[in-house]
Design a protein around this motif. Structure first.
Motif, short mmCIF file in Angstrom:
data_model
loop_
_atom_site.label_atom_id
_atom_site.label_comp_id
_atom_site.label_asym_id
_atom_site.label_seq_id
_atom_site.Cartn_x
_atom_site.Cartn_y
_atom_site.Cartn_z
N LEU A 20 31.15 31.59 46.94
CA LEU A 20 31.06 30.66 45.72
C LEU A 20 32.47 30.79 45.03
O LEU A 20 33.04 31.81 45.12
N LEU A 21 33.01 29.77 44.62
CA LEU A 21 34.57 29.64 44.56
C LEU A 21 34.64 28.71 43.27
O LEU A 21 34.38 27.60 43.19
N GLY A 22 35.47 29.43 42.14
CA GLY A 22 35.52 28.44 40.84
C GLY A 22 36.92 27.85 40.97
O GLY A 22 37.82 28.44 41.08
N VAL A 23 36.88 26.45 40.74
CA VAL A 23 38.30 25.72 40.69
C VAL A 23 38.24 24.91 39.51
O VAL A 23 38.05 23.73 39.53
N PRO A 24 38.62 25.44 38.44
CA PRO A 24 38.50 24.83 37.10
C PRO A 24 39.65 23.86 36.67
O PRO A 24 40.14 23.77 35.80
N GLY A 75 35.36 34.17 42.58
CA GLY A 75 35.97 34.20 41.39
C GLY A 75 36.61 32.68 41.10
O GLY A 75 36.34 32.01 41.79
N ASP A 76 37.62 32.62 40.16
CA ASP A 76 38.20 31.57 39.73
C ASP A 76 39.66 31.47 40.34
O ASP A 76 40.18 32.53 39.99
N VAL A 77 40.02 30.26 40.73
CA VAL A 77 41.42 30.01 41.09
C VAL A 77 42.11 30.01 39.51
O VAL A 77 41.63 28.98 38.60
N THR A 78 43.22 30.62 39.39
CA THR A 78 43.95 30.52 38.37
C THR A 78 44.66 29.29 38.13
O THR A 78 45.55 29.19 39.05
N GLU A 79 44.79 28.58 37.04
CA GLU A 79 45.40 27.27 37.00
C GLU A 79 45.58 26.72 38.17
O GLU A 79 46.64 26.53 38.63
N PRO A 80 44.41 25.79 38.56
CA PRO A 80 44.43 25.31 39.79
C PRO A 80 45.13 23.83 39.76
O PRO A 80 45.08 23.12 40.91
N ASP A 81 45.46 23.26 38.71
CA ASP A 81 46.01 22.11 38.52
C ASP A 81 47.68 22.12 38.92
O ASP A 81 48.06 23.29 38.69
N GLY A 82 48.40 21.16 39.27
CA GLY A 82 49.72 20.94 39.58
C GLY A 82 50.04 21.33 41.04
O GLY A 82 49.05 21.93 41.70
#
Length: 301
Positions: A20-24, A75-82
């Motif tokens: 499981l991977l968060g990509v917010p 966990g979540d990827v930190t600031e996945p935009d850009g």
């Protein structure tokens, strides 16, 4: 369910059934969205459910349980935009894919599809395939939640190995329909799903997407669903597919060993109704993918 162990708490040599991977992602969304809050909301919703599966739903000849699987949360990827954020997301997807049979990425808006798919495909990208369940073609120009399919084609994905299920009337321009045709994309219109069951449609989609023998990514854009069951999706419309059909597709994706990654996109947890039905549906799709993994015909389960 939920509350799975973190990936870094497990030895690196343990082969996971599901990662499981968060990509917010949210910053490039065409419409205002709080989709960046959704991975945490889905994890919370997962705790409402058990791992038990009914035998009469074809999982096994006896009751099964997701508890039989080895699942870890990356966990979540930190600031996945850009550009830099996408690089982080792609790296995280690749790392999760190397350790698991399937990665389930929690979005975020639909822009997460690009780094998650590319990361999971890795060097096999030239033979990869894509299946989307989406009301929209996602072939827009630029970089946004409306452009992931176009961007993957530009990265080298063959349009003839793309299948788009649930494309809706009055939600797309003629230009994007023509682009899909020009790229050789197989489109299964929403109306066709009134005449054909989802399991048949998805089985055909798997054969098309997997025709070159490469890995498949499945994009579950929850706005493909009827607005009554997905009010937390800004672009969902009346007349979309049922929650059950989306869950069928999620389970079928989990059951096929060619599917290496799945994403859940376009749920805005901050816009959901009081009963949380949209987020709960997304959480159930995570469990449906896991249920599919239980019966993968690859000798592992």
């Amino acid at each position: 369910m939920g509350g799975w162990r973190t990936a870094d708490s497990l030895p690196d040599d343990i082969r996971l059934d599901l990662a499981l991977l968060g990509v917010p992602t949210w910053r490039t969304s065409i419409s205002t969205t709080g989709a960046g809050e959704t991975p945490a909301a889905i994890r919370a919703a997962l705790r409402r459910y058990s791992g038990g599966i009914m035998a009469d739903r074809g999982v096994r000849d006896r009751p099964g349980s997701i508890d039989d699987l080895t699942i870890a949360d990356f966990g979540d990827v930190t600031e996945p935009d850009g550009e830099e954020g996408e690089a982080r997301a792609r790296k995280a997807s690749a790392a999760a894919s190397l350790r698991s049979r399937v990665v389930v990425a929690l979005g975020g808006d639909n822009s997460l599809t690009v780094p998650v798919a590319l990361g999971a495909w890795g060097e096999r990208m030239p033979a990869a395939g894509l299946i989307t369940l989406d009301a929209h073609y996602d072939l827009r120009d630029g970089v946004s939640n409306g452009s992931p399919v176009r961007r993957l084609i530009e990265a080298g994905l063959d349009g003839r190995r793309i299948v788009q299920i649930g494309i809706a009337d009055f939600a797309n321009s003629r230009e994007y329909a023509e682009r899909a045709l020009d790229h050789g994309i197989t489109v299964v219109h929403r109306d066709e799903l009134h005449r054909r069951p989802m399991d048949d449609v998805f089985a055909e989609a798997l054969e098309i997407a997997g025709s070159a023998g490469g890995p498949i990514h499945v994009d579950l854009d929850v706005d493909v669903c009827d607005r009554s069951v997905a009010p937390g999706c800004p672009a969902s419309v009346p007349g979309g597919i049922s929650a059950w059909e989306l869950r069928q597709a999620a389970r079928a994706a989990g059951a096929d060993p060619r599917v290496r990654s799945v994403d859940l996109a376009e749920v805005d947890a901050t816009a959901d109704v009081a009963d949380g039905r949209t987020v709960r549906l997304a959480a159930l799709c995570v469990l449906e993918v896991a249920a599919g993994v239980l019966v993968r015909p690859d000798g592992t389960r």
